[in-house]
Design a protein around this motif. Sequence first.
Motif, PDB file in Angstrom:
ATOM      1  N   PRO A  16     -48.272  18.564  34.116  1.00  9.76           N
ATOM      2  CA  PRO A  16     -48.021  19.138  35.443  1.00  9.76           C
ATOM      3  C   PRO A  16     -49.280  19.152  36.298  1.00  9.76           C
ATOM      4  O   PRO A  16     -50.319  19.654  35.888  1.00  9.76           O
ATOM      5  CB  PRO A  16     -47.560  20.566  35.110  1.00  9.76           C
ATOM      6  N   SER A  54     -47.662  15.944  40.965  1.00  6.23           N
ATOM      7  CA  SER A  54     -46.361  15.789  40.320  1.00  6.23           C
ATOM      8  C   SER A  54     -45.391  16.877  40.766  1.00  6.23           C
ATOM      9  O   SER A  54     -44.206  16.631  40.952  1.00  6.23           O
ATOM     10  CB  SER A  54     -46.519  15.829  38.799  1.00  6.23           C
ATOM     11  N   THR A  55     -45.913  18.103  40.941  1.00  4.01           N
ATOM     12  CA  THR A  55     -45.061  19.198  41.418  1.00  4.01           C
ATOM     13  C   THR A  55     -44.549  18.911  42.819  1.00  4.01           C
ATOM     14  O   THR A  55     -43.373  19.115  43.124  1.00  4.01           O
ATOM     15  CB  THR A  55     -45.846  20.524  41.419  1.00  4.01           C
ATOM     16  N   LEU A  79     -42.383  12.612  36.149  1.00  4.75           N
ATOM     17  CA  LEU A  79     -42.589  13.979  36.634  1.00  4.75           C
ATOM     18  C   LEU A  79     -42.174  15.001  35.590  1.00  4.75           C
ATOM     19  O   LEU A  79     -42.800  16.047  35.437  1.00  4.75           O
ATOM     20  CB  LEU A  79     -41.785  14.200  37.924  1.00  4.75           C
ATOM     21  N   PHE A  89     -40.706  18.258  43.975  1.00  3.94           N
ATOM     22  CA  PHE A  89     -40.112  19.002  45.087  1.00  3.94           C
ATOM     23  C   PHE A  89     -39.508  18.046  46.114  1.00  3.94           C
ATOM     24  O   PHE A  89     -38.404  18.266  46.611  1.00  3.94           O
ATOM     25  CB  PHE A  89     -41.178  19.880  45.742  1.00  3.94           C
TER      26      PHE A  89
END
Length: 334
Positions: free
Chosen positions: A10, A14-15, A5, A19
Amino acid sequence: MVQELLHGTPTFGSTLGFFLMGVILLFVVLGFVTYAILAERKVMGFMQLRHGPNQVGGRWGLLQTVADVLKLLLKEDTIPKAADRPLFIIAPVIAFAPAFMVLAVIPFTDQLQFADIGVGLLYYIAVSGLTTIGILTAGWGSNNKYALLGGMRAAAQMISYEIPLVMSVIGVILLTGSLNLREIVSAQDSVWFIFYQPIGFIVFFIASIAELNRTPFDLPEAESELVAGYHVEYSGFRWAFFMLSEYVYLFAMAALTTVLFFGGWSPAFHLDFIPGPIWFAVKFSIIVFLMIWLRVTLPRLRADQLMEFGWKVLLPIALGNIVLTALLKELLNL
């Protein structure tokens, strides 16, 4: 997964995954806080020849903290009429946010680290100092003399003890030539820095307890003098934020101590068959226990003793340790 990650291109996935990992870490930390409070009460009870919590959740009181938190959240959230309302409201958030932010750079294992940055140690020290602003804001915004005195004590104490805290880790930086926490752990594959830096560790450990406002350095709260100090006017959820930040910092500081002086996940006595996460957890737990033990054992210092100890004892020792480390590094080619 975390490294993918961090270093991958990005994307939304992956975001979202990053999170979710952050949310998982938050729940892990909340679980630690819940049972660290219980463990502290049980250890204090055993050392004082009493049982501690033993009703809610069976013989060991495993649900006592959960019940206490639920009760706390149901309490009325009051704001004093004469308080500075915006400052009063935002102070707990300012105090808590840095406590969680510093966890991003802690390498818990060789695979689990949220932000592998080159100056991770500097990031930790810089961000953790922001909590002082939250505490001082709470003391000022409460418009209460006891709260203001507690806030001023906290500011003076944290500034005074942050200097020897930083000085004590310079020896580690000299030995590794890096501020990257992962590289610091890697440099301890053969020998932990507790053996190269015993003086630095002692100074760091004492200063870290002062930074956490724990006994015998709990003057900002000082129930016998300031009736809870900077958070005397807080109740309910906002008061819980201050307590949460205190125990999250306990988690973070114990983890940082493990990384800097005890080799992180590196095994001891060549017991490589034991997984790294278990090693980290064992070392981490011992450090947390020592911090609890000191709370039970030592009386609170006077304000003048606290300041003199920081400036006249810890700081000269930390400076001497830097000189000694530089000499040994030059002579022994460490």
